[in-house]
Design an enzyme around this catalytic site. Structure first.
Site, PDB file in Angstrom:
ATOM      1  N   ARG A  88       8.719   8.136  12.219  1.00 28.42           N
ATOM      2  CA  ARG A  88       8.009   7.012  12.437  1.00 28.42           C
ATOM      3  C   ARG A  88       8.918   5.829  12.886  1.00 28.42           C
ATOM      4  NH1 ARG A  88       3.735   8.129   8.249  1.00 28.42           N
ATOM      5  NH2 ARG A  88       2.809   6.162   7.746  1.00 28.42           N
ATOM      6  N   ARG A 127     -11.499   3.711   1.826  1.00 28.47           N
ATOM      7  CA  ARG A 127     -11.240   5.035   1.666  1.00 28.47           C
ATOM      8  C   ARG A 127     -11.027   5.527   0.229  1.00 28.47           C
ATOM      9  NH1 ARG A 127      -6.291   7.633   5.029  1.00 28.47           N
ATOM     10  NH2 ARG A 127      -4.874   6.409   4.048  1.00 28.47           N
ATOM     11  N   ARG A 160      -6.042   5.154  -2.952  1.00 35.07           N
ATOM     12  CA  ARG A 160      -4.406   5.188  -2.979  1.00 35.07           C
ATOM     13  C   ARG A 160      -4.114   3.682  -3.313  1.00 35.07           C
ATOM     14  NH1 ARG A 160      -2.648   8.288   2.571  1.00 35.07           N
ATOM     15  NH2 ARG A 160      -1.474   6.059   2.619  1.00 35.07           N
ATOM     16  N   ARG A 171       1.097  -2.470   6.390  1.00 38.61           N
ATOM     17  CA  ARG A 171       1.249  -1.271   7.100  1.00 38.61           C
ATOM     18  C   ARG A 171       1.143  -1.079   8.646  1.00 38.61           C
ATOM     19  NH1 ARG A 171      -2.303   2.287   3.276  1.00 38.61           N
ATOM     20  NH2 ARG A 171      -2.199   3.855   4.725  1.00 38.61           N
TER      21      ARG A 171
HETATM   22  P1  ADP Z   1      -0.713   6.516   6.608  1.00 32.08           P
HETATM   23  O1  ADP Z   1      -0.360   7.223   7.792  1.00 32.08           O
HETATM   24  O2  ADP Z   1      -2.036   6.541   6.310  1.00 32.08           O
HETATM   25  O3  ADP Z   1       0.204   5.179   6.594  1.00 32.08           O
HETATM   26  P2  ADP Z   1       1.096   8.365   5.166  1.00 32.08           P
HETATM   27  O4  ADP Z   1       0.434   9.239   4.143  1.00 32.08           O
HETATM   28  O5  ADP Z   1       1.354   9.183   6.374  1.00 32.08           O
HETATM   29  O6  ADP Z   1      -0.020   7.234   5.695  1.00 32.08           O
HETATM   30  O7  ADP Z   1       2.216   7.398   4.486  1.00 32.08           O
HETATM   31  C1  ADP Z   1       2.319   6.849   3.724  1.00 32.08           C
HETATM   32  C2  ADP Z   1       3.497   6.075   3.213  1.00 32.08           C
HETATM   33  O8  ADP Z   1       4.550   6.669   3.029  1.00 32.08           O
HETATM   34  C3  ADP Z   1       3.780   5.126   4.444  1.00 32.08           C
HETATM   35  O9  ADP Z   1       3.274   3.707   4.413  1.00 32.08           O
HETATM   36  C4  ADP Z   1       5.390   4.997   4.022  1.00 32.08           C
HETATM   37  O10 ADP Z   1       5.778   4.008   3.154  1.00 32.08           O
HETATM   38  C5  ADP Z   1       5.837   6.259   3.635  1.00 32.08           C
HETATM   39  N1  ADP Z   1       6.335   7.466   4.704  1.00 32.08           N
HETATM   40  C6  ADP Z   1       5.388   8.372   5.178  1.00 32.08           C
HETATM   41  N2  ADP Z   1       6.172   8.901   6.219  1.00 32.08           N
HETATM   42  C7  ADP Z   1       7.180   8.304   6.431  1.00 32.08           C
HETATM   43  C8  ADP Z   1       8.301   8.190   7.349  1.00 32.08           C
HETATM   44  N3  ADP Z   1       8.437   9.252   8.207  1.00 32.08           N
HETATM   45  N4  ADP Z   1       9.534   7.410   7.221  1.00 32.08           N
HETATM   46  C9  ADP Z   1       9.306   6.424   6.396  1.00 32.08           C
HETATM   47  N5  ADP Z   1       8.230   6.235   5.309  1.00 32.08           N
HETATM   48  C10 ADP Z   1       7.236   7.177   5.243  1.00 32.08           C
END
Ligand code: ADP
Ligand code: ZN
Length: 215
Positions: A88, A127, A160, A171
């Protein structure tokens, strides 16, 4: 095959990842799911992650990278995997490159689901998720037969903590600042495949299947 699935929050990465996993039977590695599991178990990583996730911020790179490094070392990831929600940030992408290089493997394809902001906000703020089986619903577009009950398993539906409108906006902001630059990173490597993420789940999956069948 080693795949990444990318796209803004609410783009449908999780839904497509579930289908890809079932169809191609390689492990679905979702950092979001891993963090939520750690939070439920109240592990130190979980407690730390929660303070960021609840605000819509990213969990620090060091923590996230260690989590993924450990997961990729598990035997089921040897033959292939689908990474969802990672990398990310550019730092995470560079670290992933290094981990893969150490193992003399590489990413075959990056699938990017393209969806407009307005649609994302509507999808996420409505959701609902089943506590027992993880199935997802939407208060307007995919209502369960009985209010707040899962059609599949009668489990209770919940929202959530980071799916409220305020956090969603943050986000998205974080996505455009930190994650979107990764698209050109993978485009330059010739790995990026954009897919329209606004069609039906089935139509999008059909497109993904066609692409994966060709590599
Ligand atoms: P979405 O794609 O719907 O935002 P995720 O379930 O992938 O949801 O992620 C939820 C949260 O988990 C993110 O907003 C972040 O805070 C954290 N997160 C997930 N993956 C990462 C990552 N690779 N690096 C940093 N934080 C992460
Ligand atoms: Zn259920």
């Amino acid at each position: 095959m080693r795949l990444l699935i990318m796209g803004p929050p609410g783009a449908g990465k999780g839904s497509q990842a579930e289908l890809i996993k079932k169809h191609f039977s390689f492990p679905h590695i979702s950092t979001g799911d891993m963090f939520r599991e750690a939070i439920a178990k109240k592990t130190p990583t979980g407690l730390l992650a929660k303070s960021y996730i609840d605000k819509g911020e990213l969990v620090p790179d060091e923590v996230t990278i260690e989590l993924v490094r450990g997961r990729l070392q598990e035997p089921d990831a040897e033959q292939g995997f689908l990474l969802d929600g990672f990398p990310r940030t550019i730092i995470q992408a560079d670290m992933l490159e290094e981990i893969l290089k150490e193992n003399q493997i590489r990413i075959d394809l990056v699938i990017n689901l393209v969806v407009e902001d307005e649609v994302l906000i509507k999808r996420i703020s409505g959701r609902r998720i089943c506590k027992s089986c993880g199935a997802t619903y939407h208060v307007e577009t995919k209502k369960p037969k009985v209010i707040d009950r899962c059609d599949e398993c009668q489990g209770e539906l919940f929202q959530r903590a980071d799916d409220n409108e305020e956090t969603v906006k943050n986000r998205l902001d974080v996505y455009y600042r930190q994650t979107e630059p990764l698209l050109s990173y993978y485009r330059k490597k010739g790995l990026l495949k954009n897919i329209d993420g606004e069609g039906s789940i089935e139509a999008i999956f059909a497109e993904i299947k066609a692409i994966l069948g060709g590599i």
